[in-house]
Design a protein around this motif. Structure first.
Motif, PDB file in Angstrom:
ATOM      1  N   GLY A  63       0.839  -1.183  -0.044  1.00 23.83           N
ATOM      2  CA  GLY A  63      -0.009   0.098   0.021  1.00 23.83           C
ATOM      3  C   GLY A  63       1.063   1.403  -0.035  1.00 23.83           C
ATOM      4  N   GLN A  78       2.114   6.437   7.932  1.00 21.72           N
ATOM      5  CA  GLN A  78       1.742   5.192   7.891  1.00 21.72           C
ATOM      6  C   GLN A  78       1.249   4.359   8.983  1.00 21.72           C
ATOM      7  OE1 GLN A  78       1.668   3.506   5.137  1.00 21.72           O
ATOM      8  NE2 GLN A  78       2.042   1.217   5.070  1.00 21.72           N
ATOM      9  N   THR A 191      -3.862  -9.047  -2.255  1.00 19.12           N
ATOM     10  CA  THR A 191      -3.184  -7.622  -2.250  1.00 19.12           C
ATOM     11  C   THR A 191      -2.082  -7.396  -3.303  1.00 19.12           C
ATOM     12  OG1 THR A 191      -3.853  -7.343   0.059  1.00 19.12           O
ATOM     13  CG2 THR A 191      -2.090  -5.721  -0.805  1.00 19.12           C
ATOM     14  N   ALA A 195      -2.771  -4.858  -6.541  1.00 17.57           N
ATOM     15  CA  ALA A 195      -1.728  -3.818  -6.856  1.00 17.57           C
ATOM     16  C   ALA A 195      -0.990  -4.031  -8.251  1.00 17.57           C
ATOM     17  CB  ALA A 195      -0.756  -3.775  -5.644  1.00 17.57           C
ATOM     18  N   SER A 235      -3.858   3.609  -1.341  1.00 10.79           N
ATOM     19  CA  SER A 235      -2.810   3.332  -0.442  1.00 10.79           C
ATOM     20  C   SER A 235      -3.112   3.095   0.978  1.00 10.79           C
ATOM     21  CB  SER A 235      -1.616   4.458  -0.787  1.00 10.79           C
ATOM     22  OG  SER A 235      -0.631   4.355   0.233  1.00 10.79           O
ATOM     23  N   SER A 236      -4.012   4.155   1.207  1.00 10.89           N
ATOM     24  CA  SER A 236      -4.667   4.171   2.822  1.00 10.89           C
ATOM     25  C   SER A 236      -5.438   2.981   3.041  1.00 10.89           C
ATOM     26  CB  SER A 236      -5.243   5.436   3.198  1.00 10.89           C
ATOM     27  OG  SER A 236      -4.299   6.719   2.797  1.00 10.89           O
ATOM     28  N   PHE A 238      -5.426  -0.023   1.612  1.00  9.97           N
ATOM     29  CA  PHE A 238      -4.526  -1.235   1.775  1.00  9.97           C
ATOM     30  C   PHE A 238      -3.795  -1.213   3.168  1.00  9.97           C
ATOM     31  CE2 PHE A 238      -4.016  -1.753  -2.917  1.00  9.97           C
ATOM     32  CZ  PHE A 238      -4.556  -3.005  -2.727  1.00  9.97           C
ATOM     33  N   VAL A 239      -3.345   0.216   3.597  1.00  7.63           N
ATOM     34  CA  VAL A 239      -2.915   0.207   5.000  1.00  7.63           C
ATOM     35  C   VAL A 239      -3.859  -0.113   5.996  1.00  7.63           C
ATOM     36  CG1 VAL A 239      -1.585   1.769   6.678  1.00  7.63           C
ATOM     37  CG2 VAL A 239      -1.128   1.785   4.274  1.00  7.63           C
TER      38      VAL A 239
END
Length: 354
Positions: A63, A78, A191, A195, A235-236, A238-239
């Motif tokens: 992510g 993160q 994931t 991606a 990105s966030s 996935f995080v």
């Protein structure tokens, strides 16, 4: 299709869109699959716990690499976004009695929204200035989770019920790590595939265009605002998934797990693994997750000979960690992924140098 190829020549669009073009790539994929399937039958619970932690790190590192490596937006928030995913999933599943898969999904969405909000400065800021702005998001989120008593009902931490999906519930000590391994392995593979395929689409290519030169990207029709904010959201998300899985796997959520040190740790993963590479994010997550274990094992083995190693283990770990990052930045800025590529090129081109 040769086992090794000095060059890859596509004769159709379908051939060009294939993720793998040579037999050797399929052989490597089969070997990795066999190792992943055999691992839980070979490893004990201690090493399975390390493997599970590494799989969660893979999700978070992928992510972050989407944002930093592929879109060129530096982020030091993160740890804060991990906290949003962890706390929101824990509260929704335990306090509000929401089914765990649904709670995790909502946590991912909420983290994506929060990440998009803190990504707004990225529309005007670049480089170090953007890093400072995202660092502010880390500080704000960390302050909230430490000071807002409602989150933990005044206890300072959250206990999370053992994962239950429908009629299935993760078992006790004997099978706990094993069952979690299969769950995390499936999610980590999904994931990575998601991606990897994202950057085969127009949206993913717009991310890379913004990274390379945002003014030129805008000139050719890329909506830079949408691309940057979408990159922060994806990105966030996935995080947030990594944070939610951390909460349900550890069954305890506390602010100490989401400090600035965690943000730097994840940034180190993608630097060591290779910026702008999904495989590099995986390599970096594995390397950084195993590095403290290796250092600890060496210190324990030499405790009788050099007691200093065990006494100063945290300081030694930090020193080695910093030296590793510096070494990669100096000698191989493109990380482990580039080293692996050079090894493959050497085999393909042997006995020739190029």
């Amino acid at each position: 299709m040769a086992a090794t190829a000095t060059g890859i020549h596509h004769r159709s669009y379908a051939s060009e869109l294939r993720l793998r073009a040579t037999k050797s790539e399929y052989v490597r994929l089969a070997l990795v699959t066999a190792v992943l399937i055999a691992a839980p039958f070979i490893l004990d619970n201690y090493w399975l716990s390390i493997a599970n932690t590494t799989l969660i790190a893979v999700i978070g590192a992928v992510g972050l690499n989407i944002l930093v490596g592929y879109t060129g937006q530096i982020s030091l928030g993160q740890g804060g976004f991990l906290a949003v995913g962890a706390y929101s999933s824990a509260i929704l599943s335990d306090r509000m009695a929401m089914p765990t898969p649904l709670a995790i999904a909502f946590a991912v969405i909420l983290t994506a929204i929060v990440g998009t909000f803190f990504g707004l400065p990225g529309l005007r800021l670049k480089g170090l200035y953007l890093a400072i702005a995202t660092l502010a998001s880390q500080m704000i989120i960390e302050f909230v989770i430490r000071r807002w008593d409602w989150l933990t009902e005044g206890h300072g931490y959250l206990n999370v019920e053992r994962l239950q999906v429908g009629g299935f519930q993760v078992g006790g000590r004997e099978v706990f790590e094993l069952q979690w391994y299969w769950i995390l392995l499936v999610l980590a593979v999904l994931t990575v595939l998601s991606a990897r395929n994202l950057f085969r689409t127009g949206l993913g290519r717009s991310f890379m265009a913004v990274r390379d030169q945002d003014i030129a990207a805008e000139a050719i029709g890329v909506n830079v605002t949408r691309a940057k904010l979408t990159a922060f959201a994806v990105s966030s998300g996935f995080v947030g998934l990594a944070g939610a899985l951390t909460a349900h796997y550890s069954e305890v959520v506390s602010w100490e797990k989401f400090t600035l040190d965690v943000s730097i740790l994840y940034l180190a993963m993608i630097i060591v693994g290779g910026l702008g590479s999904i495989a590099g994010a995986v390599y970096g997550a594995i390397f950084v997750s195993l590095l403290p274990v290796v250092i600890r094992s060496i210190a324990n083995a030499g405790e009788g000979v050099v007691p200093f190693l065990s006494d100063q283990l945290p300081a030694i770990q930090n020193a080695v960690f910093g030296l590793v990052i510096i070494a990669f930045l100096i000698f191989e800025p493109r990380g482990l992924n580039r080293i692996w590529q050079r090894m493959k090129d050497y085999i393909r081109f042997w006995p020739f140098r190029y």
